[in-house]
Structure formats: structure tokens, C-alpha cells
Design an enzyme around this catalytic site. Structure first.
Site, PDB file in Angstrom:
ATOM      1  N   TYR A  24     -58.620 -14.021 143.203  1.00 30.75           N
ATOM      2  CA  TYR A  24     -57.738 -13.805 142.045  1.00 30.75           C
ATOM      3  C   TYR A  24     -58.611 -13.516 140.827  1.00 30.75           C
ATOM      4  CZ  TYR A  24     -53.411 -14.260 139.358  1.00 30.75           C
ATOM      5  OH  TYR A  24     -52.318 -14.019 138.578  1.00 30.75           O
ATOM      6  N   SER A  50     -60.046 -24.131 143.887  1.00 29.79           N
ATOM      7  CA  SER A  50     -60.264 -22.958 143.029  1.00 29.79           C
ATOM      8  C   SER A  50     -59.566 -23.127 141.685  1.00 29.79           C
ATOM      9  CB  SER A  50     -59.714 -21.704 143.715  1.00 29.79           C
ATOM     10  OG  SER A  50     -59.645 -20.649 142.769  1.00 29.79           O
ATOM     11  N   SER A  52     -58.565 -20.831 139.977  1.00 32.91           N
ATOM     12  CA  SER A  52     -57.586 -19.740 139.797  1.00 32.91           C
ATOM     13  C   SER A  52     -56.189 -20.121 140.280  1.00 32.91           C
ATOM     14  CB  SER A  52     -58.036 -18.494 140.571  1.00 32.91           C
ATOM     15  OG  SER A  52     -59.324 -18.113 140.186  1.00 32.91           O
ATOM     16  N   HIS A 106     -62.987  -1.223 147.786  1.00 31.69           N
ATOM     17  CA  HIS A 106     -64.291  -0.558 147.635  1.00 31.69           C
ATOM     18  C   HIS A 106     -64.813  -0.347 149.051  1.00 31.69           C
ATOM     19  CE1 HIS A 106     -68.010   0.724 146.019  1.00 31.69           C
ATOM     20  NE2 HIS A 106     -68.534  -0.415 145.614  1.00 31.69           N
ATOM     21  N   GLY A 132     -59.271  -3.970 136.931  1.00 29.21           N
ATOM     22  CA  GLY A 132     -57.982  -4.567 137.214  1.00 29.21           C
ATOM     23  C   GLY A 132     -57.134  -4.761 135.970  1.00 29.21           C
ATOM     24  N   GLU A 193     -72.537   3.852 139.188  1.00 27.31           N
ATOM     25  CA  GLU A 193     -72.890   2.580 138.537  1.00 27.31           C
ATOM     26  C   GLU A 193     -74.350   2.558 138.102  1.00 27.31           C
ATOM     27  OE1 GLU A 193     -69.537   0.010 140.931  1.00 27.31           O
ATOM     28  OE2 GLU A 193     -71.606  -0.125 141.565  1.00 27.31           O
TER      29      GLU A 193
END
Ligand SMILES: NC(=O)c1ccc[n+]([C@@H]2O[C@H](COP(=O)([O-])OP(=O)(O)OC[C@H]3O[C@@H](n4cnc5c(N)ncnc54)[C@H](OP(=O)(O)O)[C@@H]3O)[C@@H](O)[C@H]2O)c1
Length: 325
Positions: A24, A50, A52, A106, A132, A193
Site C-alpha cells: 500500500y 504494517s 499501512s 513494472h 501513483g 531513470e
């Protein structure tokens, strides 16, 4: 180019299916919330303890421990950091249902062999081309973020339809889903990147800032020139492309750009860019990423700390304080 939009995509393949989002963070939060708002049955899988969990539940999402979430799901999306995918996949493999779909945002961990998924699993990718936070805010505005999609393995015959329905449910079909493959997405993303937007551009800004300061210009003026104008060119390129951006600026700026740009980005830069691409394809960066995790992210921590105390950052903080006062 094979680009699909909402009208081309059947949402039905996700109807009645449960999606488990593992992680998350940046993408996990956005994708889970967009799925929920698209009417998909979604559960967020998190580690025990967690931090989150509370946030996800406060946002109206159901949460579960990772193994429970995976065991209850038809589609499992790997949205923890890439360098954790090897151990995370091993942890969840026993819980993955026969013929489940395993998704990624990805191509890295499949392209470079961090995971080697079981043969009965569908393997797909929907990779939004941006963070995001923007994926979520665009969705809330009724818009979407362009994404690449791919199927690495179609074990059940449904992988393509699930991938596209997933991309549609997170809002990417509103902007467009472009067909790609795991290798292309991973190699292009890692190259960019390092060599262009996230690696090359900030170093160019810093080098310009430091050159002006060494030349006797005040840090504030150097910052406003070399760093503060970045958003202007980004907005112009977004709105009217590189050619349109050049036509939109003053003749003075346009001539300066013409004379200076190719002196800065000369053949040597292009040769080093080609070298970066060769190294990425050979898996050198993937090895570096694994080593960085194994070394408890020591190099990243040191670089973050150095960046925070650099003159360019001190100058930004001074200018921001002036703004607030
Ligand atoms: N960041 C982007 O904008 C972006 C854009 C396109 C694609 N992607 C891709 O999206 C994927 C996720 O990236 P991200 O940047 O969103 O990740 P992130 O924000 O770093 O993910 C953080 C989340 O992952 C969980 N997590 C961390 N280590 C874990 C582990 N070992 N096992 C299980 N969960 C773990 C964290 O759990 P806790 O809550 O317990 O800390 C947290 O919920 C990657 O494949 C990335 O390449 C990212």
C-alpha cells in the site's frame, strides 16, 4: 502503435473476481482505491504489523495479511518495491490459486529473473507511466494515466482480457493502454531513470547551479535560473511538444537553446547513453538493485543525506521560507 481505450475494452473479465493488491505504497494505494471506485472486489495484502493497515482501512479498503489476501484472490498484483519481489513471490507462491493471474506494474522482476512464476499462472503487466499520486488524482478528476500493458504468459487463455480489464479499472483506459512487453518496458524505464529524466536532468540542474555560483552569481539567482524554471519547460513540452516549446519562448531563449543544447549533449553523452542501455540489458542495474537491498540500502541512505545538505537544497529551503513569510 496498438493503443486501446475504455470503449475497446470489456470490463467483464474482472466481474465477480477478487483482486489482491500486495503493498500500500505509491502504486498500491492508488490502484487499490481506483479499483474499489470502479466497483472491483479488492483486498489489500499487508505484512503483520504494517503501518499501512490503518490508512488503507480509513480509506474504506478491506485489508488482510498477505497470505490470506493471496489465497482469497483470482488476481494478485505485486505492488511492493521491485527488489522485494523475489522473497515476496516465494512467500506467496503456496497460497496462489491454480490458474490465478499475477500482475506487475513494472517489467523488471520478470525480465531480470527476480521471480520465476509457476507455469499455471497468467502473468501480465499494467505499468502506469507516472507516480501513483497522479494515477489517483487523475482518476478522481474523471481522467486517466497512460500505461503500457503486456502478457508474459497466457496459461488460462484469459490473460489478455484480465490485463486490459485491470488497466481499465485503474483508469488507464481513459488515456490509453499501449501494447508492450516486459523486456521493452523494463529496459526503457531503467534507461530513462539513469540517463534522462530522473538521473540526467537533476545532475544537469545541479551542475548548472554550481557553475553559476562558482562564477560569482548568488545562490538564489542561480537556483531560480537553473532549477526554478524546470516546471515551465515541462508544462510547455506537455502542452505543445519540444518543437512547440521552442516556438513559444523568446527568440533570445530559442537561440541560446539552439547554440547551447548540443554543446552540452554532445556525442560523448550519446555514447554514454548507449553504454547505459547495454548495461541495463545485461542485467547490471538489476544486480546493483539486489546488492543495495542486501546492504540495507546504505548507498541510497548516504546519497539522500548528502542531497539534503547540499547548497542547492539549502538555497531551495531559503527561497521557500521567503515564499511563506
Ligand atoms: N512509484 C511509482 O510511481 C511507480 C510508477 C510505476 C510503476 N511502479 C512500480 O510499482 C511497484 C510498486 O512500487 P511503489 O513505488 O509503489 O512501491 P512502494 O511505495 O515502495 O511500496 C511500499 C509498500 O510495499 C510494502 N512492502 C515493502 N516491502 C515489502 C515486503 N518485503 N513484503 C511485502 N510488502 C512490502 C510496504 O509495506 P508496509 O506498509 O508494511 O511498509 C508498503 O505498503 C514496483 O514494481 C514499481 O516499479 C511504481
Amino acid at each position: 502503435m496498438d493503443l486501446l481505450r475504455d470503449a475497446d475494452i470489456d470490463p467483464a473479465p474482472l466481474a465477480g473476481k477478487r483482486v489482491a493488491i500486495l503493498g500500500y505504497g505509491n502504486q498500491g494505494r492508488a490502484q487499490a482505491l481506483n479499483l474499489k471506485d470502479s466497483g472491483i472486489d479488492v483486498v489489500v495484502g499487508l505484512r503483520g504489523g504494517s503501518g499501512s493497515t490503518r490508512e488503507a482501512e480509513a480509506n474504506g479498503l478491506r485489508t488482510a495479511l498477505i497470505e490470506e489476501a493471496v489465497g482469497s484472490a483470482d488476481v494478485v498484483m505485486m505492488l511492493a518495491p521491485d527488489e522485494t519481489h523475489a522473497s515476496l513471490y516465494q512467500e506467496v507462491e503456496p497460497q496462489l490459486r491454480d490458474g490465478a493471474a499475477l500482475g506487475f506494474s513494472h517489467g523488471l522482476s520478470v525480465r531480470f529473473g527476480f521471480v520465476d512464476p509457476r507455469p499455471d499462472l497468467d502473468i501480465f503487466m499494467v505499468a502506469p507511466k507516472g507516480p501513483g499520486t497522479a494515477l489517483r488524482s487523475l482518476y478522481e478528476q474523471g481522467k486517466g494515466m497512460i500505461a503500457l500493458w503486456a502478457v508474459e504468459r497466457d496459461a488460462t487463455g484469459d490473460a489478455r482480457d484480465i490485463a486490459l480489464a485491470y488497466g481499465r479499472a485503474i483508469g488507464c483506459g481513459r488515456a490509453g493502454l499501449i501494447a508492450s512487453n516486459f523486456a521493452e518496458e523494463a529496459e526503457a524505464d531503467l534507461f530513462n531513470e539513469q540517463a534522462v529524466v530522473w538521473g540526467g536532468v537533476p545532475e544537469l540542474l545541479i551542475a548548472g547551479f554550481e557553475t553559476l555560483v562558482e562564477g560569482g552569481i548568488s545562490p538564489e539567482v542561480a537556483y531560480l535560473e537553473c532549477v526554478g524554471e524546470l516546471h515551465l519547460i515541462a508544462e510547455l513540452i506537455e502542452a505543445c511538444g519540444i518543437a512547440g516549446m521552442r516556438e513559444a519562448i523568446s527568440n533570445t531563449a530559442e537561440l541560446g537553446a539552439l547554440l547551447g543544447g548540443r554543446r552540452m549533449v554532445d556525442e560523448g553523452v550519446r555514447e554514454r547513453m548507449a553504454e547505459v542501455l547495454r548495461e541495463v540489458r545485461a542485467g547490471r542495474f538489476a544486480d546493483e538493485l539486489k546488492a543495495e537491498k542486501a546492504n540495507a540500502y546504505g548507498r541510497l541512505e548516504a546519497a539522500r543525506s548528502e542531497a539534503r545538505s547540499a547548497l542547492v537544497e539549502q538555497t531551495r529551503r531559503r527561497l521557500a521560507a521567503t515564499d511563506e513569510s
